[in-house]
Design an enzyme around this catalytic site. Structure first.
Site, PDB file in Angstrom:
ATOM      1  N   CYS A  61       0.843  -1.200   0.000  1.00 53.19           N
ATOM      2  CA  CYS A  61       0.000   0.000   0.000  1.00 53.19           C
ATOM      3  C   CYS A  61       0.882   1.255   0.000  1.00 53.19           C
ATOM      4  CB  CYS A  61      -0.968  -0.034   1.172  1.00 53.19           C
ATOM      5  SG  CYS A  61      -2.393   1.072   0.987  1.00 53.19           S
ATOM      6  N   HIS A  95      -3.720  -5.745   1.139  1.00 52.14           N
ATOM      7  CA  HIS A  95      -3.066  -6.012   2.415  1.00 52.14           C
ATOM      8  C   HIS A  95      -3.137  -7.493   2.815  1.00 52.14           C
ATOM      9  CE1 HIS A  95      -2.470  -1.787   3.538  1.00 52.14           C
ATOM     10  NE2 HIS A  95      -3.632  -1.554   2.974  1.00 52.14           N
ATOM     11  N   GLU A 130      -1.383  -8.843   4.935  1.00 48.88           N
ATOM     12  CA  GLU A 130      -1.170  -8.920   6.390  1.00 48.88           C
ATOM     13  C   GLU A 130      -2.462  -8.797   7.178  1.00 48.88           C
ATOM     14  OE1 GLU A 130      -0.592  -6.335   4.505  1.00 48.88           O
ATOM     15  OE2 GLU A 130      -0.768  -4.422   5.563  1.00 48.88           O
TER      16      GLU A 130
END
Lengths: 728, 219
Positions: B86, B195, B197
């Site tokens: 990002c 994302h 994560e």
């Protein structure tokens, strides 16, 4: 406000929002004509926004204590014990007036302000929510306000990295000139590391950190305490401008500083800026305070003492620190590229003394400033109890009615809105917006999670403010319960019209009465809140809107129930259905009427049904749960089907619209693998429960073999409003 | 694999990244302030998401000039692993470690929702635990994720197999050729907008992102 010095007199006091009586009281306290700066300080401290002068007598009725309440109203935010040595710190606050004048910045700074109220107490913010009310969608101005407010909330919340996980939106013409933007923040702190605002320690330095002070937002608190007229546009300069990047630095800097023992007291500079923070910190601590305004970091040149004391520039905090820790504190603040300035010290005089360019600009005794603040027991005229709704029928097909209801602005999907809010940052969001009746955010490194919601049904409140206040609290409690969490406490955001009108004060008093009854019956204390009055434009008041923000806790986030169903599950309705259509969305959207009495809340049944539902969810037998609220049973079932993307076969025989769309309270729909077992458990517990249907494979919602609606058709109706509105 | 996470003022997804790294690596990453000038003995540098310096200039433009970025460039030149997600991806393009730029989303609104993306190659240190062509889900949350580059650069990326992920299904931010993430020529620097994560735990809605960190842990 700059330029030639102003003559301080009653006329100027009036323009600052002080009545003749209030100005006379100022003269009495001062024993002389106050300086411009002093008058400014009195006027903001005694504004409705800061003093709660019209509402205080009523707010006292709300229950505020429980064994799990650590700090109730009076601090920057409420603090409750959530177990494992942790506290949830939360509050909801309005930014209504600025959001109409300048929607983006009004909403953005609303988010920024409520975040500061929470992290100033030592909490890392873990969730933002909001409660929004807008005017008639047919008006172009409404679209402009919605767009700006949504962008503002997203622009600020996304940048600071706090997930926006929930909220509510209503539309009604009563909000045409006066939208409501109520922002809520929830944070987490260790129970032994909570920071308060009471100043202490004579000689301790007073430290200013954060952004520089400019001329923005001067007299914002006063603006928030008056009605709107045709000149609202001219008030644009009183709206503050937000800088979420600086706020993010401020969060990290404060939380890092809070790891040390440098801080004696801390408060954000919110409404009335440096004035309210310094006056409140010294007042609470029973000490005095001296400020040297020449030391205040300034963004503009030539600012006067008056301007600095009244500025509402954003992203600023005021601290009292231990002198031996000043260098360590400075190092942390400057690491985050923020201004650190010692602007004064704590004294034992009980006075606030402001110096600027070698002159004393203000010298006021703090105790009378606080204690002699006006307190009004304003005249009250109660809203007459509405007559019950007569027999209303519609010959519309049930399926057609459902399609129309689920598409209306008050019930349609909010996806267009929440898709603009970062709801996952932090990596702890278990139930994102619309996935469950309350948002679920896990505590980092724990199994425990918080459940959070905001609720109010203004169309009920206007018909019967007492029943409406009660319903708002009950619905918040119900939404927390529907996830399996235990509701713990409430923050309230009381949005009303002009309190000088007895009818408005009557709404306020009645709403408080209803809320207090519900909070007591449900062990759901109010720990923080905000009052926003004068929500009127050209004499027309908004619907009374006591917005409730609520927090609950669930010991194991994995047990939290959402609303999505799956094929094979039985659908069990908990709670009694009489078919109450008074003030329902069905009545408004299908019959075009706003009439009758809102549904009554039986607080005993509320408690009983809710405790049963929660126990069932925690025992693991419930696959999905949804409360039955706006739009009634059929809308709730449709939402569950859409969330699970699966069909439903409703087998309960009932042909009346009242059964399917009535908004009787205290009801839930549970999806379970074994319906008979749940019915038996309900029977054993004395809970009204009935089997109404099953989730089935496929894409059809069928009702007694007479009505069939396809899910794509339903989804199209549900998702249409916002995208098509903004495409037009 | 020793991992470090860069911290610029305004970064806000570092905690998410720490959790994902710790889960797959078994050890906590080292946190590195942007004013530091050396990375030490790290094998992997991660630049997480957020709004570095508020993104008030072009996204990532300020961070690209922070002192630590010289060390990151040296690390990349030596063949060290770099992951930018990002804002981290934006910073890598601004720093010239990856080609192209991330423009405002096509609809000019912030986009926060899960997106599907295809794993374009499963033979890199970042993707070895995925299957070739597998479609995975990941949350995205950005206002400026619209990948763009000149046609020659795009052709080179395609020709050299440097497209890491492509949006499958909706291409909401309007990225050219549906590009969601790209590699540097040595396949050791990866930048992507979604994302992974934030999807490494069933409770958060899925584990599709976990294999990326498992891959790195095994590299």
């Amino acid at each position: 406000m700059s330029g030639a010095p102003k003559m301080v007199d009653e006329a100027l006091a009036k323009s600052f929002g002080l009545s003749a009586d209030e100005y006379a009281r100022v003269l009495d306290i001062m024993g002389r004509t106050p300086s411009l700066t002093e008058l400014g300080i009195f006027s903001v401290m005694w504004s409705e926004h800061c003093s709660y002068k019209s509402s205080k007598v009523w707010l006292k009725q709300l229950p505020t204590s429980a064994p799990w309440v650590i700090h109730g109203p009076g601090e920057n935010a409420g603090v409750i014990d959530i177990g494992e040595g942790l506290a949830a710190i939360f509050k909801m606050e309005s930014h209504n007036h600025p959001s109409f004048i300048e929607p983006y910045q009004g909403a953005a700074t609303g988010v920024g302000g409520i975040l500061r109220d929470v992290f100033t107490m030592g909490a890392r913010p873990i969730a933002n929510l909001n409660a929004l009310r807008f005017g008639d969608p047919a008006l172009p101005v409404t679209k402009r306000v919605v767009d700006g407010v949504v962008r503002g909330i997203g622009g600020y919340g996304n940048c600071v990295g706090v997930p926006t996980v929930g909220g509510e939106v209503n539309f009604h013409a009563a909000y045409n000139g006066n939208p409501l933007v109520n922002a809520m923040t929830v944070g987490i702190a260790r129970t032994d590391r909570i920071f308060l605002s009471a100043a202490a320690g004579v000689g301790n330095p007073v430290v200013y950190i954060g952004s520089k002070t400019g001329r923005d937002g001067i007299h914002g608190a006063t603006m928030a305490s008056t009605e709107f007229g045709a000149d609202s546009e001219q008030k644009r300069p009183t709206v503050q401008v937000g800088d979420p990047f600086t706020e993010k630095l401020l969060i990290e800097a404060c939380l890092e500083l809070m790891q040390t023992d440098a801080i004696v007291a801390i408060q954000d500079m919110g409404a009335a800026g440096l004035t309210s923070s310094s006056v409140e910190m010294a007042g609470k601590g029973g000490v005095g305070i001296e400020l040297e305004l020449d030391q205040v970091p300034q963004r503009e040149t030539g600012m006067s003492a008056y301007e600095m004391m009244l500025s509402e520039s954003q992203e600023r905090m005021l601290l009292v620190i231990r002198p031996e820790r000043r260098e360590a504190a400075r190092a942390i603040i400057e690491k985050w590229d923020l201004d650190y300035a010692e602007i004064g010290r704590i004294t034992d005089t009980g006075r606030i003394i402001i110096r600027h360019q070698g002159r004393v600009e203000a010298d006021i005794a703090l105790q009378p400033l606080a204690d002699a603040a006006p307190l009004y027991e304003r005249p009250v005229v109660e809203t007459p109890k509405p007559a019950a709704l007569g027999n209303v029928v519609s010959d519309l097909d049930l399926g057609e009615a459902l399609l129309r209801l689920i598409a209306c602005p008050d019930l349609c999907s909010r996806r267009w809105i929440y898709d603009q809010y970062d709801s996952t940052v932090g990596g702890q969001t278990v139930k994102r917006p619309a996935a469950a009746d309350a948002a679920i955010v896990r505590l980092e490194g724990a199994r425990r999670a918080l459940a959070m919601t905001t609720d109010c049904t203004p169309r009920y409140c206007v018909a019967d403010p007492e029943a409406g206040g009660m319903q708002a609290v009950a619905e918040a409690w119900r939404n927390i319960t529907a996830t399996g969490a235990t509701p713990l406490a409430v923050t309230d955001n009381m949005n009303f019209g002009n309190p000088e009108k007895p009818e408005i004060m009557g709404q306020f008093a009645a709403a408080i009465r209803g809320m207090a009854a519900a909070c007591k019956a449900l062990d759901f204390p109010v720990v923080s809140g905000n009052v926003s009055l004068y929500n009127e434009t050209e004499g027309r008041a908004i619907l009374p809107t006591p917005a409730i923000g609520a927090v609950g806790v669930i010991a194991d986030a994995a047990l939290a129930a959402g609303i999505a169903i799956a094929p094979g599950q039985d659908l069990i309705l908990i709670g009694e259905t009489r078919g109450e259509l008074g003030r329902s969305l069905w009545l408004r959207e299908i019959c075009g009427e706003e009439d009758g009495a809102p549904p009554a809340v039986d607080l005993d049944a509320e408690r009983r049904n809710g405790d049963f539902v929660r126990a069932q969810i925690i025992s693991g037998v419930v696959s999905a749960c949804h409360d039955v609220s706006d739009g009634g049973i059929l809308v709730a079932v449709a939402e569950m089907a859409l969330a699970g993307d699966t069909g439903v076969e409703l087998t309960r025989h009932a042909s009346s619209h009242a059964f399917w769309f009535g908004e009787d309270q205290s009801r839930y729909i549970l999806a379970v693998r074994d319906g008979d077992a749940l019915l038996a458990a309900a029977k054993a517990g004395g809970i009204h429960a009935e089997h109404i249907g099953r989730a089935v494979a496929g894409q059809d919602l069928t009702l007694s073999e007479t009505v069939a609606i396809s899910l794509p058709q339903l989804r199209d109706a549900h998702e249409r409003f916002f995208p098509s509105w903004f495409a037009s | 694999m020793r991992a470090g996470i860069l911290l610029f003022p305004g970064i806000n997804r570092e905690r998410d990244m720490v959790l994902a790294v710790r889960q797959s690596f078994g050890t906590a990453p080292r946190m590195i302030w942007h004013k530091e000038t050396a990375l030490g003995d790290l094998d992997l540098v991660i630049i997480p998401g957020g709004f570095s310096f508020g993104d008030y200039l072009r996204c990532g433009a300020m961070a690209a000039h922070s002192p630590i970025m010289r060390a990151v460039a040296d690390h990349a030149a030596r063949g060290g692993y770099v992951l930018g997600v990002c804002n981290g991806f934006q910073i890598l393009t601004e720093a010239g470690l990856l080609p192209g730029a991330l423009l405002r989303n096509a609809g000019l609104r912030f986009l926060s929702m899960d997106t599907d993306m295809s794993v374009e190659r499963a033979d890199t240190a970042f993707t070895s635990k995925y299957a070739q062509g597998e479609v995975i889900r990941a949350p995205m949350a950005h206002g400026d994720g619209n990948y763009n580059a000149d046609p020659a650069t795009l052709d080179r990326l395609e020709g050299e197999g440097l497209v890491a992920f492509r949006y499958a299904g909706a291409n909401r931010n309007g990225s050219v050729r549906r590009i969601a993430g790209i590699y540097a020529p040595n396949l050791r620097v990866l930048g992507l907008m979604p994302h992974p994560e934030d999807l490494v735990d069933p409770l958060m809605g899925g584990t599709d992102g976990k294999a990326l960190f498992d891959s790195l842990a095994a590299a």
